[in-house]
Design an enzyme around this catalytic site. Structure first.
Site, PDB file in Angstrom:
ATOM      1  N   ARG A 114       0.821  -1.234   0.000  1.00 32.42           N
ATOM      2  CA  ARG A 114       0.000   0.000   0.000  1.00 32.42           C
ATOM      3  C   ARG A 114       0.845   1.271   0.000  1.00 32.42           C
ATOM      4  O   ARG A 114       0.397   2.337   0.409  1.00 32.42           O
ATOM      5  CB  ARG A 114      -0.962   0.026   1.178  1.00 32.42           C
ATOM      6  CG  ARG A 114      -1.959  -1.111   1.161  1.00 32.42           C
ATOM      7  CD  ARG A 114      -3.159  -0.791   2.037  1.00 32.42           C
ATOM      8  NE  ARG A 114      -4.082  -1.893   2.029  1.00 32.42           N
ATOM      9  CZ  ARG A 114      -4.096  -2.871   2.936  1.00 32.42           C
ATOM     10  NH1 ARG A 114      -3.232  -2.855   3.928  1.00 32.42           N
ATOM     11  NH2 ARG A 114      -4.964  -3.840   2.852  1.00 32.42           N
ATOM     12  N   LYS A 136       2.973  11.636 -11.189  1.00 34.74           N
ATOM     13  CA  LYS A 136       2.124  10.816 -12.056  1.00 34.74           C
ATOM     14  C   LYS A 136       2.826   9.483 -12.274  1.00 34.74           C
ATOM     15  O   LYS A 136       4.006   9.463 -12.631  1.00 34.74           O
ATOM     16  CB  LYS A 136       1.880  11.500 -13.400  1.00 34.74           C
ATOM     17  CG  LYS A 136       0.726  12.469 -13.367  1.00 34.74           C
ATOM     18  CD  LYS A 136       0.297  12.890 -14.765  1.00 34.74           C
ATOM     19  CE  LYS A 136      -0.869  13.857 -14.692  1.00 34.74           C
ATOM     20  NZ  LYS A 136      -1.223  14.428 -16.006  1.00 34.74           N
ATOM     21  N   GLU A 178       9.048  18.906 -24.223  1.00 34.89           N
ATOM     22  CA  GLU A 178       8.352  19.324 -23.000  1.00 34.89           C
ATOM     23  C   GLU A 178       8.834  20.714 -22.547  1.00 34.89           C
ATOM     24  O   GLU A 178       8.074  21.493 -21.979  1.00 34.89           O
ATOM     25  CB  GLU A 178       8.541  18.288 -21.878  1.00 34.89           C
ATOM     26  CG  GLU A 178       7.992  16.892 -22.191  1.00 34.89           C
ATOM     27  CD  GLU A 178       6.462  16.809 -22.264  1.00 34.89           C
ATOM     28  OE1 GLU A 178       5.770  17.777 -21.908  1.00 34.89           O
ATOM     29  OE2 GLU A 178       5.956  15.741 -22.706  1.00 34.89           O
ATOM     30  N   LYS A 217       6.653  23.528 -13.178  1.00 37.86           N
ATOM     31  CA  LYS A 217       5.812  22.348 -12.949  1.00 37.86           C
ATOM     32  C   LYS A 217       5.493  22.190 -11.457  1.00 37.86           C
ATOM     33  O   LYS A 217       4.358  21.847 -11.094  1.00 37.86           O
ATOM     34  CB  LYS A 217       6.496  21.092 -13.504  1.00 37.86           C
ATOM     35  CG  LYS A 217       5.605  19.889 -13.338  1.00 37.86           C
ATOM     36  CD  LYS A 217       5.833  18.789 -14.302  1.00 37.86           C
ATOM     37  CE  LYS A 217       4.799  17.701 -14.046  1.00 37.86           C
ATOM     38  NZ  LYS A 217       5.068  16.491 -14.784  1.00 37.86           N
ATOM     39  N   GLU A 227      -4.996  17.247 -10.832  1.00 40.39           N
ATOM     40  CA  GLU A 227      -5.643  17.724 -12.063  1.00 40.39           C
ATOM     41  C   GLU A 227      -7.138  17.929 -11.840  1.00 40.39           C
ATOM     42  O   GLU A 227      -7.970  17.449 -12.599  1.00 40.39           O
ATOM     43  CB  GLU A 227      -5.396  16.688 -13.178  1.00 40.39           C
ATOM     44  CG  GLU A 227      -5.027  17.348 -14.488  1.00 40.39           C
ATOM     45  CD  GLU A 227      -4.457  16.383 -15.508  1.00 40.39           C
ATOM     46  OE1 GLU A 227      -3.260  16.051 -15.387  1.00 40.39           O
ATOM     47  OE2 GLU A 227      -5.185  15.988 -16.410  1.00 40.39           O
ATOM     48  N   ARG A 232      -3.388  21.962 -13.702  1.00 40.59           N
ATOM     49  CA  ARG A 232      -2.458  20.923 -14.172  1.00 40.59           C
ATOM     50  C   ARG A 232      -2.789  20.466 -15.595  1.00 40.59           C
ATOM     51  O   ARG A 232      -1.905  20.028 -16.327  1.00 40.59           O
ATOM     52  CB  ARG A 232      -2.453  19.729 -13.199  1.00 40.59           C
ATOM     53  CG  ARG A 232      -1.338  18.751 -13.534  1.00 40.59           C
ATOM     54  CD  ARG A 232      -0.992  17.799 -12.421  1.00 40.59           C
ATOM     55  NE  ARG A 232       0.148  16.978 -12.827  1.00 40.59           N
ATOM     56  CZ  ARG A 232       0.822  16.174 -12.034  1.00 40.59           C
ATOM     57  NH1 ARG A 232       0.484  16.065 -10.779  1.00 40.59           N
ATOM     58  NH2 ARG A 232       1.839  15.465 -12.486  1.00 40.59           N
ATOM     59  N   ASN A 236      -0.982  19.689 -20.484  1.00 39.76           N
ATOM     60  CA  ASN A 236      -1.286  18.817 -21.619  1.00 39.76           C
ATOM     61  C   ASN A 236      -1.269  19.554 -22.955  1.00 39.76           C
ATOM     62  O   ASN A 236      -1.683  18.995 -23.972  1.00 39.76           O
ATOM     63  CB  ASN A 236      -2.664  18.168 -21.419  1.00 39.76           C
ATOM     64  CG  ASN A 236      -2.675  17.225 -20.233  1.00 39.76           C
ATOM     65  OD1 ASN A 236      -1.692  16.525 -19.994  1.00 39.76           O
ATOM     66  ND2 ASN A 236      -3.760  17.226 -19.474  1.00 39.76           N
ATOM     67  N   HIS A 239      -0.584  17.881 -26.271  1.00 43.67           N
ATOM     68  CA  HIS A 239      -0.558  16.434 -26.037  1.00 43.67           C
ATOM     69  C   HIS A 239      -1.714  15.673 -26.701  1.00 43.67           C
ATOM     70  O   HIS A 239      -1.529  14.523 -27.076  1.00 43.67           O
ATOM     71  CB  HIS A 239      -0.545  16.126 -24.538  1.00 43.67           C
ATOM     72  CG  HIS A 239       0.829  16.232 -23.942  1.00 43.67           C
ATOM     73  ND1 HIS A 239       1.525  17.416 -23.899  1.00 43.67           N
ATOM     74  CD2 HIS A 239       1.650  15.301 -23.384  1.00 43.67           C
ATOM     75  CE1 HIS A 239       2.709  17.196 -23.314  1.00 43.67           C
ATOM     76  NE2 HIS A 239       2.807  15.927 -23.006  1.00 43.67           N
ATOM     77  N   HIS A 243      -0.268  12.951 -28.902  1.00 41.09           N
ATOM     78  CA  HIS A 243      -0.485  11.524 -28.579  1.00 41.09           C
ATOM     79  C   HIS A 243      -1.164  10.809 -29.733  1.00 41.09           C
ATOM     80  O   HIS A 243      -0.832   9.667 -30.046  1.00 41.09           O
ATOM     81  CB  HIS A 243      -1.390  11.392 -27.347  1.00 41.09           C
ATOM     82  CG  HIS A 243      -0.628  11.348 -26.059  1.00 41.09           C
ATOM     83  ND1 HIS A 243      -1.229  11.536 -24.844  1.00 41.09           N
ATOM     84  CD2 HIS A 243       0.679  11.113 -25.787  1.00 41.09           C
ATOM     85  CE1 HIS A 243      -0.319  11.435 -23.887  1.00 41.09           C
ATOM     86  NE2 HIS A 243       0.841  11.196 -24.435  1.00 41.09           N
ATOM     87  N   HIS A 254       8.493  10.749 -28.138  1.00 36.55           N
ATOM     88  CA  HIS A 254       7.316  11.370 -27.521  1.00 36.55           C
ATOM     89  C   HIS A 254       7.407  12.906 -27.572  1.00 36.55           C
ATOM     90  O   HIS A 254       6.452  13.595 -27.943  1.00 36.55           O
ATOM     91  CB  HIS A 254       7.185  10.892 -26.075  1.00 36.55           C
ATOM     92  CG  HIS A 254       6.144  11.636 -25.303  1.00 36.55           C
ATOM     93  ND1 HIS A 254       4.804  11.454 -25.527  1.00 36.55           N
ATOM     94  CD2 HIS A 254       6.241  12.594 -24.345  1.00 36.55           C
ATOM     95  CE1 HIS A 254       4.119  12.264 -24.739  1.00 36.55           C
ATOM     96  NE2 HIS A 254       4.970  12.958 -24.009  1.00 36.55           N
TER      97      HIS A 254
HETATM   98  N1  GLY Z   1       3.141  15.595 -17.836  1.00 40.61           N
HETATM   99  C1  GLY Z   1       1.989  16.258 -17.398  1.00 40.61           C
HETATM  100  C2  GLY Z   1       1.750  16.193 -15.938  1.00 40.61           C
HETATM  101  O1  GLY Z   1       2.599  15.711 -15.204  1.00 40.61           O
HETATM  102  O2  GLY Z   1       0.730  16.593 -15.474  1.00 40.61           O
END
Ligand code: GLY
Length: 352
Positions: A114, A136, A178, A217, A227, A232, A236, A239, A243, A254
């Site tokens: 956990r 993430k 990025e 960030k 998000e 946040r 994107n 993206h 994507h 990417h």
């Molecule tokens: N790469 C986008 C984020 O971490 O929210």
């Protein structure tokens, strides 16, 4: 050397940035029971450094390099190895590598008993400026990117520019994807990039700009870790389309698809009167200084289908975060027909 902190409701994550941070902070982890996750490419380059820094007792698990490892099978194999190695709840997972290693190691750490501690040591530019920061974690499943995952903040991130020296140009270009995206969201980064457009690939410049990217960030994640309030989501930018082209075409990195996505979404923002003038020209020039030219794609209808399945869409409309003006983005929602028309028009205009 500078530290940046992300403080959320439940956790504090410290990002150590700059030269010699690895030598300063990595040896301090040695007093814990360590489980190091890395990949075959990174291990070839740094097995000696890992041994010397963390000692023979640290358990190391090496995944095959590449996006294909980012799946539930590899995840379960890691968890199984952790269990067989008698990792305790007080152990510490070290993610030593690029984005794939960071994402899968983060998820393994979140799931094992956990949740055990994780420290990210990103070795690619993309992982340093983006994926290692903000918690993430994910693997792909059934062809859907990042569909199994959670938010799980690393206790520490060690961002040392020493690892950039062994990166091929393609990887630098990927990280620049990025970085330029952050430039479209933050005026200070944008100005630094446009003033240094000839130095974008220089390691000295990258070391400096990495700090500003992480700071941007970290601020976003501190304000909107999961998000929820929309901030946040701005990360994107480029993206959704990027994507979709990545899944359609898959021949580039990417970060390059993020830039191609940003190029297409900039043209969409122009078409809808959201972005324009000198700023739009400068941003386009910046994007093209990294990817040289934006490609056209055959079969954009398939890209539209792929974008329609993007998990960022909350309705049947396709959600895009597009550039607006210096330091600002805008969210727009298009139906499939509108989006298909945009992609087709832009792609056709790029046909040689
Ligand atoms: N790469 C986008 C984020 O971490 O929210």
């Amino acid at each position: 050397m500078q530290d940046i902190t992300i403080k959320t409701a439940t956790v504090e994550s410290v990002i150590h940035c700059g030269a010699d941070t690895f030598d300063k902070y990595a040896p301090k982890l040695k007093n814990k029971q360590l489980f190091i996750i890395t990949d075959s490419t990174v291990n070839k380059l740094y097995a000696g450094l890992l041994n010397q820094t963390f000692g023979e007792d640290a358990v190391k698990y090496i995944i095959p390099a590449g996006e294909k490892s980012k799946n539930t099978r590899t995840l379960l194999a890691i968890l199984n190895k952790m269990l067989c190695s008698d990792m305790r709840r007080s152990c510490c997972v070290i993610a030593f590598g690029g984005g794939v290693v960071g994402d899968i190691a983060g998820l393994a750490a979140a799931l094992y008993m956990r949740g055990v501690e994780i420290v990210q040591i990103p070795t690619t530019l993309l992982a340093q400026v983006d994926s290692s920061v903000g918690g993430k974690t994910a693997v792909d499943m059934a062809g859907v990117k990042n569909v199994i995952g959670t938010f799980y903040q690393p206790r520490e991130v060690i961002v040392d520019p020493r690892f950039l020296c062994t990166l091929p140009k393609r990887e630098i270009k990927c990280g620049l994807g990025e970085i330029v995206k952050h430039g479209a969201l933050n005026a200070e980064i944008f100005n630094k990039l446009t003033k240094n457009v000839k130095k974008l690939f220089s390691l000295e410049f990258l070391e400096d700009i990495t700090y500003y990217n992480i700071a941007h960030k970290a601020k976003v994640v501190t304000e909107d870790e999961k998000e929820i309030n929309g901030l946040r989501k701005t990360l994107n930018l480029g993206h959704t389309t990027g994507h979709a082209f990545e899944l359609l075409n898959g021949k580039r990195s990417h970060g390059e698809y993020v830039l191609i996505g940003a190029y297409y979404e900039l043209q969409i923002a122009r078409k809808y009167g959201i972005c324009g003038g000198q700023y739009a020209q400068s941003l386009e020039k910046l994007i093209l200084s990294v990817i040289k030219s934006a490609p056209y794609f055959e079969g954009v209808e398939r890209a539209v289908q792929l974008a329609a399945h993007d998990k960022k869409n909350e309705t049947e409309l396709i959600t895009l975060v597009v550039p607006k003006c210096e330091g600002e983005s805008a969210e727009i929602k298009l139906n499939r027909e509108e989006y298909a028309l945009c992609l087709k028009e832009i792609s056709d205009s790029l046909r040689g």
